[in-house]
Design a protein around this motif. Structure first.
Motif, PDB file in Angstrom:
ATOM      1  N   LEU A 137       0.817  -1.199   0.000  1.00  0.00           N
ATOM      2  CA  LEU A 137       0.000   0.000   0.000  1.00  0.00           C
ATOM      3  C   LEU A 137       0.858   1.258   0.000  1.00  0.00           C
ATOM      4  N   ILE A 138       0.398   2.241  -0.753  1.00  0.00           N
ATOM      5  CA  ILE A 138       1.003   3.565  -0.761  1.00  0.00           C
ATOM      6  C   ILE A 138      -0.041   4.499  -0.168  1.00  0.00           C
ATOM      7  N   PHE A 139       0.317   5.267   0.844  1.00  0.00           N
ATOM      8  CA  PHE A 139      -0.606   6.196   1.480  1.00  0.00           C
ATOM      9  C   PHE A 139      -0.337   7.611   0.986  1.00  0.00           C
ATOM     10  N   LEU A 140      -1.393   8.252   0.472  1.00  0.00           N
ATOM     11  CA  LEU A 140      -1.354   9.646   0.037  1.00  0.00           C
ATOM     12  C   LEU A 140      -2.337  10.450   0.865  1.00  0.00           C
ATOM     13  N   GLY A 141      -2.088  11.733   0.972  1.00  0.00           N
ATOM     14  CA  GLY A 141      -3.019  12.614   1.656  1.00  0.00           C
ATOM     15  C   GLY A 141      -2.280  13.799   2.239  1.00  0.00           C
ATOM     16  N   PRO A 193      -0.956  16.683   4.948  1.00  0.00           N
ATOM     17  CA  PRO A 193      -0.495  16.583   6.334  1.00  0.00           C
ATOM     18  C   PRO A 193      -1.707  16.672   7.260  1.00  0.00           C
ATOM     19  N   GLY A 194      -1.731  15.843   8.298  1.00  0.00           N
ATOM     20  CA  GLY A 194      -2.832  15.888   9.251  1.00  0.00           C
ATOM     21  C   GLY A 194      -4.035  15.045   8.867  1.00  0.00           C
ATOM     22  N   ALA A 195      -3.954  14.319   7.745  1.00  0.00           N
ATOM     23  CA  ALA A 195      -5.095  13.487   7.314  1.00  0.00           C
ATOM     24  C   ALA A 195      -5.124  12.145   8.029  1.00  0.00           C
ATOM     25  N   GLY A 196      -4.061  11.812   8.760  1.00  0.00           N
ATOM     26  CA  GLY A 196      -4.051  10.570   9.535  1.00  0.00           C
ATOM     27  C   GLY A 196      -3.250   9.436   8.920  1.00  0.00           C
ATOM     28  N   LYS A 197      -2.466   9.717   7.893  1.00  0.00           N
ATOM     29  CA  LYS A 197      -1.709   8.660   7.208  1.00  0.00           C
ATOM     30  C   LYS A 197      -0.776   7.910   8.154  1.00  0.00           C
ATOM     31  N   GLY A 198       0.030   8.648   8.904  1.00  0.00           N
ATOM     32  CA  GLY A 198       1.021   8.017   9.768  1.00  0.00           C
ATOM     33  C   GLY A 198       0.388   7.134  10.831  1.00  0.00           C
ATOM     34  N   THR A 199      -0.641   7.645  11.477  1.00  0.00           N
ATOM     35  CA  THR A 199      -1.345   6.883  12.512  1.00  0.00           C
ATOM     36  C   THR A 199      -1.931   5.606  11.927  1.00  0.00           C
ATOM     37  N   GLN A 200      -2.616   5.737  10.799  1.00  0.00           N
ATOM     38  CA  GLN A 200      -3.249   4.579  10.181  1.00  0.00           C
ATOM     39  C   GLN A 200      -2.220   3.591   9.640  1.00  0.00           C
ATOM     40  N   ALA A 201      -1.109   4.097   9.109  1.00  0.00           N
ATOM     41  CA  ALA A 201      -0.061   3.210   8.588  1.00  0.00           C
ATOM     42  C   ALA A 201       0.514   2.349   9.713  1.00  0.00           C
ATOM     43  N   ALA A 227      -0.087  -1.609   9.690  1.00  0.00           N
ATOM     44  CA  ALA A 227       1.137  -2.415   9.575  1.00  0.00           C
ATOM     45  C   ALA A 227       1.217  -3.434  10.704  1.00  0.00           C
ATOM     46  N   GLU A 228       0.872  -3.011  11.924  1.00  0.00           N
ATOM     47  CA  GLU A 228       0.856  -3.943  13.061  1.00  0.00           C
ATOM     48  C   GLU A 228      -0.193  -5.022  12.844  1.00  0.00           C
ATOM     49  N   PHE A 229      -1.376  -4.627  12.400  1.00  0.00           N
ATOM     50  CA  PHE A 229      -2.489  -5.550  12.164  1.00  0.00           C
ATOM     51  C   PHE A 229      -2.120  -6.596  11.112  1.00  0.00           C
ATOM     52  N   LEU A 230      -1.437  -6.170  10.047  1.00  0.00           N
ATOM     53  CA  LEU A 230      -1.102  -7.057   8.927  1.00  0.00           C
ATOM     54  C   LEU A 230       0.289  -7.702   9.058  1.00  0.00           C
ATOM     55  N   HIS A 231       1.058  -7.304  10.076  1.00  0.00           N
ATOM     56  CA  HIS A 231       2.418  -7.815  10.291  1.00  0.00           C
ATOM     57  C   HIS A 231       3.318  -7.548   9.084  1.00  0.00           C
ATOM     58  N   ILE A 232       3.270  -6.312   8.602  1.00  0.00           N
ATOM     59  CA  ILE A 232       4.130  -5.872   7.507  1.00  0.00           C
ATOM     60  C   ILE A 232       4.790  -4.557   7.927  1.00  0.00           C
ATOM     61  N   PRO A 233       5.914  -4.187   7.314  1.00  0.00           N
ATOM     62  CA  PRO A 233       6.573  -2.949   7.728  1.00  0.00           C
ATOM     63  C   PRO A 233       5.851  -1.684   7.264  1.00  0.00           C
ATOM     64  N   HIS A 234       5.853  -0.688   8.138  1.00  0.00           N
ATOM     65  CA  HIS A 234       5.413   0.665   7.788  1.00  0.00           C
ATOM     66  C   HIS A 234       6.678   1.397   7.392  1.00  0.00           C
ATOM     67  N   ILE A 235       6.756   1.781   6.129  1.00  0.00           N
ATOM     68  CA  ILE A 235       7.954   2.428   5.608  1.00  0.00           C
ATOM     69  C   ILE A 235       7.670   3.909   5.415  1.00  0.00           C
ATOM     70  N   SER A 236       8.214   4.706   6.306  1.00  0.00           N
ATOM     71  CA  SER A 236       8.074   6.156   6.238  1.00  0.00           C
ATOM     72  C   SER A 236       9.388   6.705   5.701  1.00  0.00           C
ATOM     73  N   THR A 237       9.315   7.436   4.591  1.00  0.00           N
ATOM     74  CA  THR A 237      10.560   7.964   4.025  1.00  0.00           C
ATOM     75  C   THR A 237      11.243   8.921   4.996  1.00  0.00           C
ATOM     76  N   GLY A 238      10.474   9.647   5.780  1.00  0.00           N
ATOM     77  CA  GLY A 238      11.065  10.521   6.796  1.00  0.00           C
ATOM     78  C   GLY A 238      11.847   9.716   7.821  1.00  0.00           C
ATOM     79  N   ASP A 239      11.272   8.598   8.260  1.00  0.00           N
ATOM     80  CA  ASP A 239      11.954   7.732   9.223  1.00  0.00           C
ATOM     81  C   ASP A 239      13.215   7.119   8.619  1.00  0.00           C
ATOM     82  N   ILE A 240      13.125   6.688   7.351  1.00  0.00           N
ATOM     83  CA  ILE A 240      14.279   6.095   6.671  1.00  0.00           C
ATOM     84  C   ILE A 240      15.416   7.116   6.611  1.00  0.00           C
ATOM     85  N   LEU A 241      15.052   8.328   6.245  1.00  0.00           N
ATOM     86  CA  LEU A 241      16.046   9.399   6.123  1.00  0.00           C
ATOM     87  C   LEU A 241      16.719   9.673   7.469  1.00  0.00           C
TER      88      LEU A 241
END
Length: 184
Positions: free
Chosen positions: A4-8, A10-18, A22-36
């Motif tokens: 999944l790619i999340f668009l929206g 700022p403040g639309a809830g992408k990070g919270t929902q990701a 990700a926890e629910f599906l046991h897959i990584p949440h990849i935030s480019t800000g976090d990677i950087l």
């Protein structure tokens, strides 16, 4: 496999929902800000190059962000799916990502657009109480978002990959809507 790619805006809830999904599906949440931030902290070659740009107050160049995303999507934990948050931000990056996913055998992604009215976003961001979150600054960030990122909605819509979630609901309602969309 969930990719999944999340668009929206700022403040639309992408990070919270990701994070939740990700926890629910046991897959990584990849935030480019976090990677950087992690690449800089670990002083990787890409992180050191990014730090030079950031120290000068410049945006990190597209090529560098693309290289970070490529490096991250080639890690073993992404084979069963992922949620990408913060990338792509423009159509050229989306085209890069599409080519990358085909090359590494990870195509089949869906794009979730968190659609939230400006007033909802402004209210949420002002509620965070960050000193850089004045109403004028937030409105400018929304303008920049629409100019740079909103064309991605058409890009992915034309490719029949776009799903839309109403981001002005409660977080619990958004989570439920998101889980139902993904399960469909």
């Amino acid at each position: 496999m969930t990719r999944l790619i999340f668009l929206g805006p700022p403040g639309a809830g992408k990070g919270t929902q990701a994070k939740n999904l990700a926890e629910f599906l046991h897959i990584p949440h990849i935030s480019t800000g976090d990677i950087l931030r992690q690449a800089i902290k670990d002083q990787t070659p890409l992180g050191l190059t990014a730090q030079v740009h950031m120290d000068k107050g410049e945006l990190v160049p597209d090529q560098l962000v693309e290289d970070l995303v490529k490096e991250r999507l080639n890690q073993a934990d992404t084979k069963n799916g992922w949620i990408l948050d913060g990338f792509p931000r423009k159509v050229t990056q989306a085209a890069f990502l599409e080519e990358l996913l085909t090359t590494i055998g990870q195509s089949g992604e869906k794009v979730v657009n968190f659609d939230a009215p400006d007033e909802t976003v402004i209210s949420r961001l002002l509620g965070r109480g960050r000193k850089d979150d004045s109403e004028d600054v937030i409105r400018r960030r929304l303008e920049v978002y629409r100019e740079e990122t909103a064309p991605l909605i058409d890009y992915y819509g034309d490719r029949h990959k776009l799903l839309t979630v109403k981001g002005n609901q409660s977080p619990e309602e958004v989570t439920t809507e998101l889980q139902n969309l993904i399960a469909a």
